[in-house]
Design a protein around this motif. Structure first.
Motif, short mmCIF file in Angstrom:
data_model
loop_
_atom_site.label_atom_id
_atom_site.label_comp_id
_atom_site.label_asym_id
_atom_site.label_seq_id
_atom_site.Cartn_x
_atom_site.Cartn_y
_atom_site.Cartn_z
N LEU A 36 0.79 -1.21 0.03
CA LEU A 36 -0.02 0.06 -0.15
C LEU A 36 0.85 1.24 0.10
O LEU A 36 0.36 2.45 -0.09
CB LEU A 36 -0.92 0.04 1.05
CG LEU A 36 -2.05 -1.02 1.21
CD1 LEU A 36 -2.55 -1.23 2.61
CD2 LEU A 36 -3.13 -0.73 0.35
N LEU A 37 2.22 1.04 0.27
CA LEU A 37 3.01 2.37 0.11
C LEU A 37 2.87 3.23 -0.95
O LEU A 37 2.91 4.47 -0.87
CB LEU A 37 4.53 1.91 0.46
CG LEU A 37 4.78 1.47 1.69
CD1 LEU A 37 6.24 1.15 2.05
CD2 LEU A 37 4.33 2.37 3.02
N ILE B 218 6.88 4.69 -6.83
CA ILE B 218 7.14 3.94 -8.00
C ILE B 218 8.33 2.89 -7.83
O ILE B 218 8.07 1.88 -8.20
CB ILE B 218 7.63 5.06 -9.02
CG1 ILE B 218 6.53 5.87 -9.38
CG2 ILE B 218 8.07 4.35 -10.43
CD1 ILE B 218 6.87 7.15 -10.20
N VAL B 219 9.16 3.16 -7.30
CA VAL B 219 10.33 2.16 -6.66
C VAL B 219 9.66 1.00 -6.09
O VAL B 219 10.10 -0.37 -6.28
CB VAL B 219 11.29 2.80 -5.91
CG1 VAL B 219 12.52 1.74 -5.77
CG2 VAL B 219 12.19 3.73 -7.02
N THR B 220 8.93 1.16 -4.90
CA THR B 220 8.27 0.14 -4.48
C THR B 220 7.28 -0.68 -5.29
O THR B 220 7.54 -1.88 -5.09
CB THR B 220 7.42 0.82 -3.22
OG1 THR B 220 8.21 1.75 -2.36
CG2 THR B 220 6.75 -0.21 -2.22
N PHE B 221 6.60 -0.08 -5.95
CA PHE B 221 5.72 -0.77 -6.98
C PHE B 221 6.59 -1.70 -7.57
O PHE B 221 6.41 -3.10 -7.87
CB PHE B 221 4.82 0.12 -7.68
CG PHE B 221 4.25 -0.46 -8.85
CD1 PHE B 221 3.10 -1.50 -8.62
CD2 PHE B 221 4.70 -0.40 -10.10
CE1 PHE B 221 2.70 -2.02 -9.76
CE2 PHE B 221 4.00 -0.96 -11.25
CZ PHE B 221 2.85 -1.81 -11.00
N LEU B 222 7.68 -1.32 -8.31
CA LEU B 222 8.46 -2.13 -9.32
C LEU B 222 9.14 -3.01 -8.47
O LEU B 222 9.19 -4.15 -9.16
CB LEU B 222 9.49 -1.15 -10.01
CG LEU B 222 8.74 0.07 -11.06
CD1 LEU B 222 9.84 0.92 -11.50
CD2 LEU B 222 8.17 -0.86 -12.40
N PHE B 223 9.72 -2.69 -7.48
CA PHE B 223 10.52 -3.63 -6.75
C PHE B 223 9.58 -4.98 -6.19
O PHE B 223 10.04 -6.11 -6.07
CB PHE B 223 11.38 -3.09 -5.49
CG PHE B 223 12.62 -2.36 -5.73
CD1 PHE B 223 13.65 -2.93 -5.17
CD2 PHE B 223 12.71 -1.67 -7.08
CE1 PHE B 223 14.92 -2.12 -5.58
CE2 PHE B 223 13.80 -1.09 -7.41
CZ PHE B 223 14.90 -1.22 -6.54
N ASN B 224 8.41 -4.31 -5.52
CA ASN B 224 7.57 -5.49 -5.05
C ASN B 224 7.14 -6.49 -6.35
O ASN B 224 7.13 -7.70 -5.84
CB ASN B 224 6.22 -4.76 -4.56
CG ASN B 224 6.26 -4.29 -3.38
OD1 ASN B 224 7.24 -4.61 -2.33
ND2 ASN B 224 5.54 -3.29 -2.81
N ARG B 225 6.84 -6.25 -7.53
CA ARG B 225 6.46 -6.89 -8.35
C ARG B 225 7.71 -8.04 -8.76
O ARG B 225 7.59 -9.25 -9.06
CB ARG B 225 5.72 -6.18 -9.65
CG ARG B 225 4.80 -5.52 -9.34
CD ARG B 225 3.62 -6.30 -9.14
NE ARG B 225 3.16 -7.17 -9.80
CZ ARG B 225 2.19 -6.82 -10.90
NH1 ARG B 225 1.22 -5.75 -10.71
NH2 ARG B 225 1.81 -7.97 -11.78
N VAL C 245 11.62 -8.24 3.36
CA VAL C 245 12.91 -7.64 3.72
C VAL C 245 12.85 -6.25 2.81
O VAL C 245 13.34 -5.33 3.51
CB VAL C 245 13.86 -8.60 3.11
CG1 VAL C 245 15.12 -7.68 2.89
CG2 VAL C 245 14.07 -9.70 3.80
N TYR C 246 12.26 -6.12 1.84
CA TYR C 246 12.24 -4.88 1.12
C TYR C 246 11.48 -3.79 1.65
O TYR C 246 11.66 -2.72 1.87
CB TYR C 246 11.72 -5.04 -0.48
CG TYR C 246 11.60 -3.76 -1.05
CD1 TYR C 246 12.63 -3.05 -1.24
CD2 TYR C 246 10.52 -3.08 -1.53
CE1 TYR C 246 12.73 -1.79 -1.84
CE2 TYR C 246 10.45 -1.95 -2.11
CZ TYR C 246 11.66 -1.25 -2.27
OH TYR C 246 11.59 0.00 -3.07
N GLY C 247 10.47 -4.45 2.61
CA GLY C 247 9.70 -3.45 3.37
C GLY C 247 10.33 -2.77 4.52
O GLY C 247 10.21 -1.48 4.87
N ILE C 248 11.36 -3.32 4.97
CA ILE C 248 12.38 -3.04 6.00
C ILE C 248 13.10 -1.89 5.24
O ILE C 248 13.35 -0.79 5.77
CB ILE C 248 13.18 -3.90 6.76
CG1 ILE C 248 12.31 -4.98 7.49
CG2 ILE C 248 14.11 -3.36 7.55
CD1 ILE C 248 13.18 -6.18 7.94
#
Length: 440
Positions: free
Chosen positions: A55-56, A250-257, A270-273
């Motif tokens: 949701l970030l 944008i980075v969070t979206f791309l990285f999550n996927r 881990v990426y959430g941290i």
């Protein structure tokens, strides 16, 4: 009390007076998200952090839209004040406010109507669905508060009240932390409690900011009429700030996927941290840049080029110090960063320690890139500011996040941001060298 004179007071004194309040004000997003992450990590667990991370991008969108109209209108307001054009300043304030109000309603209505498809697009899976929906519905209901808290931070600061902006954010942030604990633990409200605490804290921040409008020092006035040319100017000058704030989303979206496909839910956790740590670094860097923005824009409007160079050089030194400090923290204490959010198991530490060490290197150049974006905005070169934001927020990330993992696996994902920030910094320096005035 002596009034601040952005055109005559010593630059070091002005910068010092704006720095702490500006950093505190820009910490609003990271304070709320960090508090939620810490409490969710302890009260719900890793799956809750993963759901929050999905949701970030919505957080980023709401605050970035506030910056779109706040910074766009605020910069033009300061330039007008530098030219002694009070009427023009208030026209830009009014136009920016109207557009912000329209978008806040738009986000709230469409967010609820299309909640499930939007969150599915962001990366929600079946395991996360109940946690995402519990937090996200409340989050979207608070969209107007998030947007206007961001909007009025900029205008209050540009109206020479940076300390009020700091007081507003600190008050809302402290209340958010207190409510996070009460709602999540004694009242056992889970993700809904964390979301409610965030919305309530933001509303308090906004209410305190609005007290400026009835204070003696207020010069912000609504005027009649909506001029399309002024609306275009606000969007044009604020779009770089919008992208700057959206970079994290944008980075969070791309990285999550990408991480879901390469490392699964453990990688997303881990990426959430990491992304929450990045919000803190970004807030500090944005604060440094926002501290000089009113000074730069006002002096540019008055044609005082020597003061422009002095302000920029002072901010550059501060951004360098901040960047080195954040990078060193990641290199030296990666396990402590992890332990601040969750009770780490061996498999979590095995992935998080090298990831944090690599990713945190990006913070060394990030502050300067953010500063140069604000510099070009403030001297009315929004095209260059937009190039910087597109480069570091969309273009390089979008390419590297898919290319590097092919050769380096999950390590390639953590390498994306350091490579992106270094390449962007090189481009920024080239732009500065080509600038027709105020060269170093």
């Amino acid at each position: 009390m002596k009034k601040v004179n952005l055109l005559e007071d010593p630059v070091k004194k002005l910068f010092a007076g704006y720095l702490l309040p500006s950093i505190s004000a820009t910490m609003v997003t990271s304070i709320y998200i960090l508090a939620d992450t810490l409490m969710i990590g302890r009260g719900v667990g890793a799956i809750g952090i993963a759901a929050l991370n999905i949701l970030l991008p919505l957080f980023s969108l709401f605050f970035a839209t506030g910056m779109l109209f706040g910074a766009g209108g605020g910069i033009l307001l300061s330039v007008c004040k530098g030219k002694k054009d009070e009427s023009g300043a208030n026209q830009y304030y009014t136009v920016a406010f109207i557009m912000a109000a329209v978008m806040s309603v738009f986000y709230t209505v469409l967010g609820h109507v299309f909640f499930l498809p939007v969150t599915a697009f962001l990366g929600r899976n079946e395991n996360m669905t109940p946690y995402v929906e519990e937090y996200g519905r409340i989050l979207i209901s608070g969209a107007p508060a998030f947007l206007f808290a961001s909007f009025y931070q900029v205008f209050v600061r540009n109206d020479k009240a940076p300390k009020l902006a700091m007081t507003a954010v600190v008050s809302g942030g402290v209340l958010n932390i207190i409510l996070d604990y009460i709602l999540m633990f004694p009242l056992k409200m889970g993700m809904a409690g964390a979301a409610a605490a965030t919305v309530i804290g933001t509303c308090v921040t906004l209410l305190i900011l609005l007290t400026h409008l009835v204070s003696k020092g207020n010069t912000l006035k609504f005027v009649t009429g909506f001029h399309l040319s002024q609306a275009v100017a606000v969007v044009k000058n604020g779009f770089s700030s919008f992208l700057l704030d959206m970079c994290n989303g944008i980075v969070t979206f791309l990285f999550n996927r990408q991480i879901l496909s390469v490392a699964g839910e453990l990688g997303v956790m881990v990426y959430g941290i990491i992304s929450n740590s990045a919000y803190i670094a970004s807030s500090v860097n944005n604060g440094i840049s926002q501290a000089v923005q009113p000074i730069l824009a006002t002096n540019y409007g008055a044609g005082k080029k020597d003061r422009l160079k002095e302000v920029r050089h002072l901010a550059e030194r501060t951004a360098c110090f901040s960047g080195v400090l954040f990078a060193a923290t990641g290199l030296l204490f990666p396990a402590l960063v992890t332990e601040a959010f969750v009770r780490p198991e061996k498999e979590i530490l095995a992935m998080s320690v090298p990831a944090i060490r690599i990713y945190f290197l990006s913070f060394a150049a990030m502050g300067l890139n953010v500063l140069y974006t604000t510099w070009f905005q403030s001297v009315m070169e929004p095209g260059n500011a937009l190039k910087i934001c597109l480069l570091r927020g969309i273009i390089l990330n979008s390419i590297l996040v898919f290319i590097l993992p092919i050769f380096m696996g999950v390590t390639g994902i953590w390498m994306v941001m350091p490579v992106t920030e270094v390449l962007t910094f090189v481009m920024c320096r080239i732009m500065l060298k080509k600038q027709s005035f105020c060269r170093t």
